[in-house]
Design a protein around this motif. Structure first.
Motif, PDB file in Angstrom:
ATOM      1  N   THR A 247      31.400 107.526  28.447  1.00  0.00           N
ATOM      2  CA  THR A 247      31.348 107.618  29.802  1.00  0.00           C
ATOM      3  C   THR A 247      30.883 106.358  30.609  1.00  0.00           C
ATOM      4  N   LYS A 248      29.924 105.881  29.855  1.00  0.00           N
ATOM      5  CA  LYS A 248      29.584 104.358  30.495  1.00  0.00           C
ATOM      6  C   LYS A 248      30.326 103.323  30.446  1.00  0.00           C
TER       7      LYS A 248
ATOM      8  N   ILE B 254      34.548  99.989  33.717  1.00  0.00           N
ATOM      9  CA  ILE B 254      35.987  99.532  33.656  1.00  0.00           C
ATOM     10  C   ILE B 254      36.383  99.926  35.020  1.00  0.00           C
ATOM     11  N   LYS B 255      36.052 101.104  35.612  1.00  0.00           N
ATOM     12  CA  LYS B 255      36.521 101.425  36.839  1.00  0.00           C
ATOM     13  C   LYS B 255      35.812 100.679  38.107  1.00  0.00           C
ATOM     14  N   GLN B 256      34.697 100.076  37.644  1.00  0.00           N
ATOM     15  CA  GLN B 256      33.887  99.383  38.721  1.00  0.00           C
ATOM     16  C   GLN B 256      34.431  97.870  38.631  1.00  0.00           C
TER      17      GLN B 256
ATOM     18  N   ALA C  52      37.137  94.976  45.457  1.00  0.00           N
ATOM     19  CA  ALA C  52      37.370  94.626  47.055  1.00  0.00           C
ATOM     20  C   ALA C  52      36.599  95.323  47.893  1.00  0.00           C
ATOM     21  N   ALA C  53      36.378  96.746  47.393  1.00  0.00           N
ATOM     22  CA  ALA C  53      35.973  97.625  48.241  1.00  0.00           C
ATOM     23  C   ALA C  53      33.983  97.320  48.094  1.00  0.00           C
ATOM     24  N   GLN C  54      33.542  96.729  47.125  1.00  0.00           N
ATOM     25  CA  GLN C  54      32.435  96.292  46.954  1.00  0.00           C
ATOM     26  C   GLN C  54      32.110  95.146  47.969  1.00  0.00           C
TER      27      GLN C  54
END
Length: 112
Positions: A20-21, A26-28, A35-37
């Protein structure tokens, strides 16, 4: 038997936790998430800059009022009044022709 079951369960839980970590990380790191960050940080920085500018303006007005009181100038500064712009060309005279600064016939910075 109990020991084996305990360690098997502990290993499975550690594997699920690690998976899960890794998936979250990977999603981050996807381009859309990065771009969103960055956009969120830019908006946050913009809000901080706006707050800073408002604080500076408030301090300027307060200090201007203090100096005006100390110098005997009792005209309160109205923050709603627009600032008068400064132009290189002066406003036109009553006849309607603009007054300009005199021009030199050549560039004085050139080497002759």
């Amino acid at each position: 038997m109990f020991r084996r079951t305990f360690w098997f369960t502990a290993g499975a839980a550690a594997g699920v936790w690690a998976t899960t970590k890794v998936n979250r990380k990977i999603k981050q790191l996807t381009p859309a998430s990065l771009a969103a960050q960055a956009a969120d940080k830019a908006i946050e920085t913009g809000h901080k800059l706006k707050d800073f500018a408002l604080d500076v303006r408030e301090g300027m007005i307060r200090r201007e009022a203090e100096l005006g009181g100390a110098l005997g100038l009792e005209a309160p500064a109205d923050p709603e009044l627009p600032v008068r712009p400064h132009f290189a060309v002066e406003p036109a005279d009553p006849a309607g022709t603009p007054r300009t600064l005199p021009r030199t016939p050549h560039n004085r910075n050139e080497d002759h």
